[in-house]
Write a protein that holds these residues in place. Sequence first.
Motif, PDB file in Angstrom:
ATOM      1  N   MET A   1      31.171  32.027  17.392  1.00 54.94           N
ATOM      2  CA  MET A   1      30.156  33.018  17.685  1.00 54.94           C
ATOM      3  C   MET A   1      29.602  32.779  19.082  1.00 54.94           C
ATOM      4  O   MET A   1      29.356  31.650  19.465  1.00 54.94           O
ATOM      5  CB  MET A   1      29.037  32.923  16.663  1.00 54.94           C
ATOM      6  N   THR A   2      29.368  33.882  19.778  1.00 52.00           N
ATOM      7  CA  THR A   2      28.876  33.775  21.149  1.00 52.00           C
ATOM      8  C   THR A   2      27.405  34.133  21.282  1.00 52.00           C
ATOM      9  O   THR A   2      26.790  33.808  22.287  1.00 52.00           O
ATOM     10  CB  THR A   2      29.670  34.715  22.074  1.00 52.00           C
ATOM     11  N   GLY A   3      26.850  34.849  20.310  1.00 48.63           N
ATOM     12  CA  GLY A   3      25.478  35.316  20.424  1.00 48.63           C
ATOM     13  C   GLY A   3      25.356  36.577  21.276  1.00 48.63           C
ATOM     14  O   GLY A   3      24.271  37.057  21.553  1.00 48.63           O
ATOM     15  N   ARG A   4      26.489  37.141  21.665  1.00 48.48           N
ATOM     16  CA  ARG A   4      26.519  38.338  22.502  1.00 48.48           C
ATOM     17  C   ARG A   4      26.198  39.574  21.658  1.00 48.48           C
ATOM     18  O   ARG A   4      26.708  39.731  20.553  1.00 48.48           O
ATOM     19  CB  ARG A   4      27.908  38.476  23.118  1.00 48.48           C
ATOM     20  N   LEU A   5      25.333  40.464  22.182  1.00 44.79           N
ATOM     21  CA  LEU A   5      24.980  41.704  21.504  1.00 44.79           C
ATOM     22  C   LEU A   5      26.189  42.631  21.503  1.00 44.79           C
ATOM     23  O   LEU A   5      26.752  42.939  22.549  1.00 44.79           O
ATOM     24  CB  LEU A   5      23.803  42.388  22.209  1.00 44.79           C
ATOM     25  N   LEU A   6      26.616  43.079  20.313  1.00 47.47           N
ATOM     26  CA  LEU A   6      27.772  43.964  20.190  1.00 47.47           C
ATOM     27  C   LEU A   6      27.371  45.425  20.025  1.00 47.47           C
ATOM     28  O   LEU A   6      28.058  46.320  20.475  1.00 47.47           O
ATOM     29  CB  LEU A   6      28.634  43.548  18.999  1.00 47.47           C
ATOM     30  N   LYS A   7      26.262  45.668  19.347  1.00 49.94           N
ATOM     31  CA  LYS A   7      25.855  47.037  19.059  1.00 49.94           C
ATOM     32  C   LYS A   7      24.388  47.051  18.669  1.00 49.94           C
ATOM     33  O   LYS A   7      23.895  46.096  18.072  1.00 49.94           O
ATOM     34  CB  LYS A   7      26.695  47.575  17.889  1.00 49.94           C
ATOM     35  N   LYS A   8      23.692  48.113  18.994  1.00 50.06           N
ATOM     36  CA  LYS A   8      22.339  48.305  18.479  1.00 50.06           C
ATOM     37  C   LYS A   8      22.179  49.766  18.102  1.00 50.06           C
ATOM     38  O   LYS A   8      22.840  50.641  18.665  1.00 50.06           O
ATOM     39  CB  LYS A   8      21.277  47.854  19.472  1.00 50.06           C
ATOM     40  N   TRP A   9      21.349  50.019  17.091  1.00 45.48           N
ATOM     41  CA  TRP A   9      21.108  51.378  16.620  1.00 45.48           C
ATOM     42  C   TRP A   9      19.774  51.404  15.904  1.00 45.48           C
ATOM     43  O   TRP A   9      19.240  50.377  15.520  1.00 45.48           O
ATOM     44  CB  TRP A   9      22.244  51.844  15.706  1.00 45.48           C
TER      45      TRP A   9
END
Length: 75
Positions: A1-9
């Motif tokens: 896991m990278t902690g990178r944001l993939l999507k938000k809604w």
Amino acid sequence: MTGRLLKKWRAHYRTVNCLVFTEDDSLLVSGSEDVSVRVWSLLLIFDGYQTEQASTLYEHSFQEHTLRVTDMVTG
């Protein structure tokens, strides 16, 4: 896991208190201060075309709770 944001809604009207993946990792279930529980298809969330075509992003919404949702278990 990278902690990178993939999507938000936009998921709820108030703070999300808990998130749980189903056993097969196909669904995400969220519980909120707005007394609702929503079930999200990860395929729908990450498919741009389906997201544009859908009237709502969640598969199911349960709003019968009278208090905020603070914990959940799937199985």
